[in-house]
Design an enzyme around this catalytic site. Sequence first.
Site, PDB file in Angstrom:
ATOM      1  N   ASP A  42       4.227 -42.840 -66.897  1.00 58.79           N
ATOM      2  CA  ASP A  42       4.620 -42.633 -68.276  1.00 58.79           C
ATOM      3  C   ASP A  42       4.261 -41.179 -68.620  1.00 58.79           C
ATOM      4  OD1 ASP A  42       5.250 -43.253 -71.062  1.00 58.79           O
ATOM      5  OD2 ASP A  42       3.077 -43.221 -71.373  1.00 58.79           O
ATOM      6  N   ASP A  65       3.927 -39.667 -72.479  1.00 58.88           N
ATOM      7  CA  ASP A  65       3.079 -39.629 -73.685  1.00 58.88           C
ATOM      8  C   ASP A  65       1.811 -40.443 -73.496  1.00 58.88           C
ATOM      9  OD1 ASP A  65       4.227 -38.146 -76.004  1.00 58.88           O
ATOM     10  OD2 ASP A  65       5.964 -39.427 -75.648  1.00 58.88           O
TER      11      ASP A  65
END
Length: 244
Positions: free
Chosen positions: A27, A29
């Site tokens: 991922d 963020d």
Amino acid sequence: MSVSSNDHSSGRKSLPELAPLEAVLFDIDGTLCDSDPIHYHAFREMFIEIGYNNGIPITEDFYAENISGKHNDYLGKALFPDWSFEKCAKFLDDKEASFRRLAPQQLKAVNGLYKLCKWIEDHGLKCAAVTNAPRLNAELMISILGLSDFFQVIVLGCECERAKPFPDPYLRALKELNASPKHTVVFEDSVSGIEAGVAAGLPVVGVTTRNPEQSLIDAGASLLIKDFEDPKLWIAIEASLKQE
């Protein structure tokens, strides 16, 4: 509380079971970088401007529970159920633009990220970024972090049939990398991201950047780490290279 890398009590797959490790999915963020404070600031200020919550500023707890890790299409409906799609989209587009203005001065890599990236490169592993962020945000964050040439694939939730917490983005990453789910690990920091990885049949390492540890465990994380320097991570990934 954290989950041991050899915890089988809930059916979670441990990293050593992935041997030999073939691919790593990240991922962006909150996982590659601690971006949530920037998103929180942008949302809080814009909410104040429109009088959201009767003008009372949202708290970090509200942000973590209701916003962090969620796709903008979902957020528009959840935060503004009485607004039109166009009005929601305009608000969220403006918020993302605010984030991009702030990010170059404030965005920082999660501790140990470059050590892990070098380890991945040294071992010739496949690598992808899988995010619910809009493309402009994703590319900006990756560029600020100096990782534009690191990822072989970038998968956006908004370009899949369904975004996280559905498995579609991770399934697409596996397909584009031609990687086996039996030899791939995910790094995530949010409940929705962990749920997406687990739904795709992948073991997920939860990075406790901002979100409560128990929520990450409940979402199905196989291992929790503070950051990429965490000794538990290095014990687990070194074991994941060894073919039994």
